[in-house]
Design a protein around this motif. Structure first.
Motif, short mmCIF file in Angstrom:
data_model
loop_
_atom_site.label_atom_id
_atom_site.label_comp_id
_atom_site.label_asym_id
_atom_site.label_seq_id
_atom_site.Cartn_x
_atom_site.Cartn_y
_atom_site.Cartn_z
N ALA A 14 33.75 -32.55 -0.01
CA ALA A 14 32.66 -31.90 -0.74
C ALA A 14 32.01 -30.83 0.13
O ALA A 14 31.70 -29.73 -0.35
CB ALA A 14 31.62 -32.94 -1.17
N ALA B 221 32.49 -35.93 -6.45
CA ALA B 221 33.65 -36.83 -6.48
C ALA B 221 34.51 -36.66 -7.75
O ALA B 221 35.73 -36.56 -7.65
CB ALA B 221 33.20 -38.28 -6.32
N ILE C 68 33.60 -47.03 -1.40
CA ILE C 68 32.91 -46.05 -0.56
C ILE C 68 33.26 -46.24 0.90
O ILE C 68 33.46 -45.27 1.64
CB ILE C 68 31.39 -46.15 -0.78
CG1 ILE C 68 31.03 -45.70 -2.20
CG2 ILE C 68 30.63 -45.30 0.24
CD1 ILE C 68 29.56 -45.85 -2.54
N ILE D 231 35.55 -38.19 1.01
CA ILE D 231 34.94 -37.51 -0.13
C ILE D 231 33.83 -36.58 0.34
O ILE D 231 33.74 -35.43 -0.10
CB ILE D 231 34.40 -38.54 -1.14
CG1 ILE D 231 35.55 -39.33 -1.78
CG2 ILE D 231 33.56 -37.86 -2.22
CD1 ILE D 231 35.09 -40.46 -2.69
N THR D 232 33.00 -37.07 1.24
CA THR D 232 31.90 -36.23 1.75
C THR D 232 32.44 -35.02 2.49
O THR D 232 31.94 -33.90 2.33
CB THR D 232 30.99 -37.06 2.66
OG1 THR D 232 30.43 -38.15 1.92
CG2 THR D 232 29.86 -36.21 3.22
N VAL E 16 27.47 -41.76 -3.02
CA VAL E 16 28.75 -41.10 -3.22
C VAL E 16 28.48 -39.70 -3.76
O VAL E 16 27.57 -39.51 -4.58
CB VAL E 16 29.67 -41.89 -4.18
CG1 VAL E 16 29.03 -42.05 -5.54
CG2 VAL E 16 31.04 -41.24 -4.28
N SER E 17 29.22 -38.73 -3.31
CA SER E 17 29.00 -37.33 -3.66
C SER E 17 29.09 -37.10 -5.16
O SER E 17 29.93 -37.69 -5.85
CB SER E 17 30.01 -36.44 -2.93
OG SER E 17 29.93 -35.11 -3.38
N GLY F 296 34.63 -42.96 1.29
CA GLY F 296 33.38 -42.20 1.28
C GLY F 296 33.36 -41.06 2.28
O GLY F 296 32.91 -39.95 1.97
#
Length: 497
Positions: free
Chosen positions: A55, A234, A44, A51-52, A230-231, A48
């Motif tokens: 998203a 993912a 993460i 990924i965020t 975490v989303s 992380g």
């Protein structure tokens, strides 16, 4: 022999003599399958933020992603997960519930929504970013609030993942969270401004220490020891993004192909075509009109444009890809795509029941346990301290006073008639109580009973009849005795034997 060498020797021995687990062997099929052994916190910290960001981009730009997050938030929160105080005194309970309902309109420090709107925003953030933070904001009595308390929502980007250090006193900061020597959370080191908000004139990178007692960290952890979220996107980000690109490319291909209607070929390309004109790019074009007849030169031919069709594999490919995405997000296919063509009563009901089980578990373990309970307890404390509630012996009986049942939003029936009959039969057979049935529908049993009693009393007073009930005799407006129709007025006489 070192520990690593000993483990390698044991592994080789097991594989050689017993075959071992195929999933742990370096066979041809698994030779390139070498997943990271790093802890989730390390992963993460490394990925992380990306990924965020991806998203959030998908939710803003991809219809499927936007539909998935709205479906999740709508099913988890709906119009709110609402409290029902477990105070035995009916009068005190009514006072608490009434004050809470009034305060919910003032709960949001930004003033955009009420407390149940904050629940919905929290569900969206946890689905999208994996976590969200709330900070308790005590207010002055002069602010004019019913209870001097508000909640400030803080996005995950405000707590830096890269803040890791040892500080004086033996405490340690890991991914922005400060822990004491025995691993308890004691503080959060938030940035004063969002790292991506250029409209905020605050200093970039400046942090502020907020005690953990003033912060609610809403997170749905998937690994033991996980610190940050975490989303939920993912597992599906790659497929969603590539599917979106594929759809865009397909649309562009059809658009370009549809721009050309006819092509004229000639054996003598050097000779100009009389009716053709040159456009700005120097290409010879000709506009067509209805009923137009064009005379061609000898040898020239007209060919119609025949753009390639998407073929019969387009829809099955889309369907299978969206099925994988729906499985990755934990959202039923129909909720993700709004495609009801492939749904019937049976498979829709099965998917809905499974989804509701997951949503119910998430409501209890995340939304209620982490957010609702802490807000309720702090609100009760502040209400008593501010004098908005008068609860005898509150300090000694605090645990009894803050006891509360949280009622999730009611589920709509798939088949109202069959589901209602099944519910009634379960209650009549003693398999469940009315209180349980009402709680599952998102209602407080005592409140419903009080409303029913009030309705029955009003119906009796007005002489109203509903359903198959016998007509009720209305209560006379005046209490005085009224003359009986047909009676003869005169002095009363004793009854004859």
């Amino acid at each position: 022999m070192s520990g690593e060498a000993k483990r390698s020797w044991i592994g080789a021995l097991a594989n050689g003599f017993f075959g071992g687990f195929e999933a742990g062997q370096a066979s041809r099929r698994l030779r390139h399958f070498q997943p990271s052994r790093a802890h989730l916190n390390t992963l993460i910290a490394a990925a992380g933020a990306d990924i965020t960001a991806r998203a959030r981009w998908l939710v803003r730009n991809n219809g499927y992603a936007a539909n998935a997050i709205e479906s999740f938030a709508g099913n988890v929160v709906g119009d709110g997960i609402k409290p029902s105080a477990l105070i035995a005194d009916a009068g005190l309970k009514a006072d608490v519930q009434r004050l809470w309902l009034d305060w919910t309109d003032e709960a949001d420090a930004e003033g955009f929504t009420d407390f149940y709107g904050l629940q919905r925003r929290a569900a969206r953030e946890v689905f999208m970013a994996g976590e969200v933070f709330f900070r308790f904001r005590p207010r002055r009595a002069t602010d004019g609030l019913i209870v001097p308390l508000q909640l400030q929502m803080i996005p995950s980007e405000m707590l830096p993942l890269t803040r890791n250090e040892q500080i004086a006193g033996g405490n340690v900061i890991r991914q922005g969270i400060e822990f004491d020597r025995i691993g308890r959370r004691v503080a959060y080191h938030f940035l004063r401004r969002h790292p991506g908000d250029v409209t905020d004139p605050g200093l970039v990178g400046e942090t502020v220490r907020v005690p953990a007692s003033e912060v609610i960290h809403v997170i749905d952890p998937v690994d033991a020891g996980q610190l940050r979220g975490v989303s939920r996107f993912a597992p599906g980000i790659v497929k969603l993004f590539l599917l979106d690109q594929y759809d865009d490319a397909e649309l562009d291909r059809k658009k370009v192909a549809a721009m050309h209607a006819l092509f004229i070929t000639t054996p003598a390309p050097a000779e100009p075509f009389d009716v053709a004109e040159s456009d700005e790019a120097g290409e010879r074009t000709m506009d067509l009109e209805p009923g137009q007849i064009v005379m061609l030169e000898p040898g020239e031919e007209i060919q119609t444009s025949a753009p390639a069709d998407v073929g019969q594999t387009y829809e099955p490919f889309q369907y299978r890809t969206l099925l994988q995405v729906s499985a990755a997000l934990g959202i039923p296919y129909a909720y993700l795509s709004n495609d009801m063509l492939k749904a019937n009563y049976s498979n829709s009901r099965l998917a809905l029941l499974e989804f509701r089980r997951r949503v119910g578990a998430w409501q209890h373990s995340v939304m209620v346990w982490q957010l609702c309970r802490r807000v309720w307890a702090r609100w009760m404390d502040m209400a008593v301290l501010a004098g908005a509630l008068d609860l005898p012996d509150y300090e000694a009986r605090r645990r009894d006073y803050i006891a509360c049942a949280w009622l999730p939003p009611k589920w709509d029936w798939v088949d109202p008639l069959k589901d209602a009959r099944a519910e009634i039969e379960q209650i009549e057979a003693g398999l469940k109580s009315r209180t349980q049935a009402l709680a599952e529908r998102g209602y407080d049993a005592e409140q419903v009973d009080a409303e029913i009693a009030a309705d029955r009393e009003r119906e009796r007073r007005l002489g109203l009849v509903f359903g198959t009930a016998q007509p009720a005799s209305p209560i006379p407006a005046e209490p005085e005795d009224q003359p009986v129709p047909g009676a003869v007025e005169g002095p009363a006489t004793p009854a004859e034997d």
